[in-house]
Scaffold this motif. Structure first.
Motif, PDB file in Angstrom:
ATOM      1  N   TRP A   1     -38.932 -67.362 -66.220  1.00 57.82           N
ATOM      2  CA  TRP A   1     -37.464 -67.450 -66.155  1.00 57.82           C
ATOM      3  C   TRP A   1     -36.978 -68.649 -65.333  1.00 57.82           C
ATOM      4  N   GLU A   2     -37.907 -69.429 -64.749  1.00 60.02           N
ATOM      5  CA  GLU A   2     -37.501 -70.570 -63.925  1.00 60.02           C
ATOM      6  C   GLU A   2     -38.356 -71.781 -64.263  1.00 60.02           C
ATOM      7  N   ASN A   3     -37.714 -72.919 -64.549  1.00 55.92           N
ATOM      8  CA  ASN A   3     -38.486 -74.115 -64.881  1.00 55.92           C
ATOM      9  C   ASN A   3     -38.894 -74.865 -63.613  1.00 55.92           C
ATOM     10  N   ALA A   4     -39.599 -75.964 -63.777  1.00 57.30           N
ATOM     11  CA  ALA A   4     -40.127 -76.723 -62.645  1.00 57.30           C
ATOM     12  C   ALA A   4     -39.029 -77.257 -61.727  1.00 57.30           C
ATOM     13  N   GLU A   5     -37.834 -77.483 -62.267  1.00 52.36           N
ATOM     14  CA  GLU A   5     -36.714 -77.988 -61.472  1.00 52.36           C
ATOM     15  C   GLU A   5     -35.949 -76.871 -60.775  1.00 52.36           C
ATOM     16  N   GLY A   6     -36.347 -75.637 -61.002  1.00 50.25           N
ATOM     17  CA  GLY A   6     -35.664 -74.506 -60.376  1.00 50.25           C
ATOM     18  C   GLY A   6     -34.499 -73.961 -61.177  1.00 50.25           C
ATOM     19  N   ASP A   7     -34.309 -74.459 -62.396  1.00 55.19           N
ATOM     20  CA  ASP A   7     -33.227 -73.961 -63.249  1.00 55.19           C
ATOM     21  C   ASP A   7     -33.640 -72.648 -63.905  1.00 55.19           C
ATOM     22  N   VAL A   8     -32.679 -71.730 -64.026  1.00 51.07           N
ATOM     23  CA  VAL A   8     -32.934 -70.446 -64.669  1.00 51.07           C
ATOM     24  C   VAL A   8     -32.818 -70.610 -66.178  1.00 51.07           C
ATOM     25  N   CYS A   9     -33.811 -70.097 -66.897  1.00 42.12           N
ATOM     26  CA  CYS A   9     -33.764 -70.132 -68.364  1.00 42.12           C
ATOM     27  C   CYS A   9     -34.048 -68.728 -68.887  1.00 42.12           C
ATOM     28  N   MET A  10     -32.966 -68.089 -69.352  1.00 37.47           N
ATOM     29  CA  MET A  10     -33.066 -66.707 -69.778  1.00 37.47           C
ATOM     30  C   MET A  10     -31.877 -66.401 -70.682  1.00 37.47           C
ATOM     31  N   ASP A  11     -32.132 -65.724 -71.803  1.00 48.10           N
ATOM     32  CA  ASP A  11     -31.057 -65.303 -72.698  1.00 48.10           C
ATOM     33  C   ASP A  11     -30.558 -63.909 -72.329  1.00 48.10           C
ATOM     34  N   ALA A  12     -31.480 -62.981 -72.157  1.00 53.09           N
ATOM     35  CA  ALA A  12     -31.147 -61.601 -71.800  1.00 53.09           C
ATOM     36  C   ALA A  12     -32.230 -61.080 -70.867  1.00 53.09           C
ATOM     37  N   PRO A  13     -31.860 -60.358 -69.798  1.00 49.06           N
ATOM     38  CA  PRO A  13     -32.853 -59.892 -68.820  1.00 49.06           C
ATOM     39  C   PRO A  13     -34.012 -59.128 -69.443  1.00 49.06           C
ATOM     40  N   GLU A  14     -33.723 -58.281 -70.445  1.00 52.59           N
ATOM     41  CA  GLU A  14     -34.777 -57.455 -71.041  1.00 52.59           C
ATOM     42  C   GLU A  14     -35.722 -58.230 -71.947  1.00 52.59           C
ATOM     43  N   LYS A  15     -35.402 -59.507 -72.227  1.00 53.95           N
ATOM     44  CA  LYS A  15     -36.295 -60.335 -73.042  1.00 53.95           C
ATOM     45  C   LYS A  15     -37.152 -61.253 -72.185  1.00 53.95           C
ATOM     46  N   GLY A  16     -36.909 -61.271 -70.890  1.00 55.17           N
ATOM     47  CA  GLY A  16     -37.670 -62.128 -69.996  1.00 55.17           C
ATOM     48  C   GLY A  16     -37.231 -63.573 -70.103  1.00 55.17           C
ATOM     49  N   GLY A  17     -37.968 -64.433 -69.426  1.00 58.32           N
ATOM     50  CA  GLY A  17     -37.635 -65.850 -69.402  1.00 58.32           C
ATOM     51  C   GLY A  17     -37.890 -66.551 -70.714  1.00 58.32           C
ATOM     52  N   THR A  18     -37.322 -67.760 -70.812  1.00 57.32           N
ATOM     53  CA  THR A  18     -37.485 -68.547 -72.035  1.00 57.32           C
ATOM     54  C   THR A  18     -38.103 -69.925 -71.770  1.00 57.32           C
ATOM     55  N   CYS A  19     -38.488 -70.188 -70.520  1.00 60.87           N
ATOM     56  CA  CYS A  19     -39.159 -71.459 -70.213  1.00 60.87           C
ATOM     57  C   CYS A  19     -40.645 -71.311 -70.527  1.00 60.87           C
ATOM     58  N   PRO A  20     -41.189 -72.146 -71.405  1.00 57.88           N
ATOM     59  CA  PRO A  20     -42.612 -72.026 -71.756  1.00 57.88           C
ATOM     60  C   PRO A  20     -43.526 -72.250 -70.548  1.00 57.88           C
ATOM     61  N   MET A  21     -44.623 -71.544 -70.540  1.00 61.78           N
ATOM     62  CA  MET A  21     -45.671 -71.753 -69.541  1.00 61.78           C
ATOM     63  C   MET A  21     -47.011 -71.566 -70.245  1.00 61.78           C
ATOM     64  N   THR A  22     -48.078 -72.012 -69.617  1.00 58.25           N
ATOM     65  CA  THR A  22     -49.401 -71.884 -70.217  1.00 58.25           C
ATOM     66  C   THR A  22     -50.019 -70.536 -69.840  1.00 58.25           C
ATOM     67  N   GLY A  23     -51.044 -70.152 -70.578  1.00 57.49           N
ATOM     68  CA  GLY A  23     -51.771 -68.941 -70.246  1.00 57.49           C
ATOM     69  C   GLY A  23     -52.398 -69.029 -68.864  1.00 57.49           C
ATOM     70  N   LYS A  24     -52.847 -70.207 -68.485  1.00 59.27           N
ATOM     71  CA  LYS A  24     -53.448 -70.404 -67.157  1.00 59.27           C
ATOM     72  C   LYS A  24     -52.397 -70.213 -66.067  1.00 59.27           C
ATOM     73  N   GLN A  25     -51.186 -70.728 -66.294  1.00 52.88           N
ATOM     74  CA  GLN A  25     -50.107 -70.545 -65.332  1.00 52.88           C
ATOM     75  C   GLN A  25     -49.717 -69.069 -65.223  1.00 52.88           C
ATOM     76  N   PHE A  26     -49.689 -68.387 -66.368  1.00 53.69           N
ATOM     77  CA  PHE A  26     -49.356 -66.963 -66.356  1.00 53.69           C
ATOM     78  C   PHE A  26     -50.404 -66.177 -65.576  1.00 53.69           C
ATOM     79  N   ALA A  27     -51.684 -66.490 -65.792  1.00 52.99           N
ATOM     80  CA  ALA A  27     -52.763 -65.798 -65.082  1.00 52.99           C
ATOM     81  C   ALA A  27     -52.656 -66.026 -63.576  1.00 52.99           C
ATOM     82  N   ALA A  28     -52.314 -67.245 -63.168  1.00 49.51           N
ATOM     83  CA  ALA A  28     -52.151 -67.549 -61.742  1.00 49.51           C
ATOM     84  C   ALA A  28     -50.970 -66.770 -61.162  1.00 49.51           C
TER      85      ALA A  28
END
Length: 196
Positions: free
Chosen positions: A141-168
């Motif tokens: 839900w937050e990009n590298a610049e600290g901006d919020v990217c989200m359409d609806a809370p129940e759908k989670g964030g919309t800023c892409p991340m990698t599987g490695k970043q998600f695991a971390a």
């Protein structure tokens, strides 16, 4: 004959205890509902409403998603994430804004759950292992610049991340809430849910 009856009863008990189905939509949420925002203590039923009282309305109330079959979306508590073995252990939950929650469950607007909390959750108390697709899309839900990217809370964030970043991220967070999407019982999307 007695063996067949005992085997049938055992099957009913085992199947009935699996917990992968939906909760009874006719009951009022119990005291297990908790605020995602952390404001206030445990939730309670509206005054004068016994737990399990059937709803007089034909309105369909929210249900826990069955992530093991079909295609669905749900917010879950992520208990285990194992990309090496392409699996995740999740607990489906109901996650709604407090306003939507109170409308759905017909809770008095003056109730603290409606006035003092941003979000409400209802736990299913059911853990299920769901396979991960070969390629899962991950979002935050937050990009590298600290901006919020989200359409609806129940759908989670919309800023892409990698599987490695998600695991971390998962390694640093205990029992986090994640919005997942499945296709034919396989997780294809995981998005971090913003909780204030």
């Amino acid at each position: 004959m007695r063996r067949k009856l005992l085997a049938s009863l055992l099957l009913v008990v085992v199947v009935g205890g699996c917990g992968t189905g939906s909760p009874d939509a006719s009951s009022t949420p119990t005291a297990s509902a908790s605020a995602v925002s952390g404001v206030g203590g445990p939730a309670s039923d509206p005054p004068g409403t016994p737990t399990g009282t059937p709803s007089s309305s034909a309105t369909v109330q929210p249900r826990f998603a069955d992530l093991t079959q079909g295609s669905t979306t749900s917010v879950v508590t992520l208990h285990s994430y194992d990309p090496a073995n392409a699996s995740a252990v999740v607990e489906p939950i109901i996650f709604m804004t407090a306003d939507a929650y109170c409308r759905a469950f017909k809770i008095e607007r003056s109730d603290g759950r409606c006035t003092q909390r941003a979000y409400m959750t209802e736990e299913s108390h059911t853990k299920v292992t769901v396979p991960l697709a070969d390629e899962v899309d991950y979002f935050t839900w937050e990009n590298a610049e600290g901006d919020v990217c989200m359409d609806a809370p129940e759908k989670g964030g919309t800023c892409p991340m990698t599987g490695k970043q998600f695991a971390a991220w998962f390694a640093l967070n205990k029992r986090p809430m994640v919005a997942v999407a499945t296709e034919l019982g396989v997780i294809t999307r995981m998005a971090i849910v913003y909780t204030p």
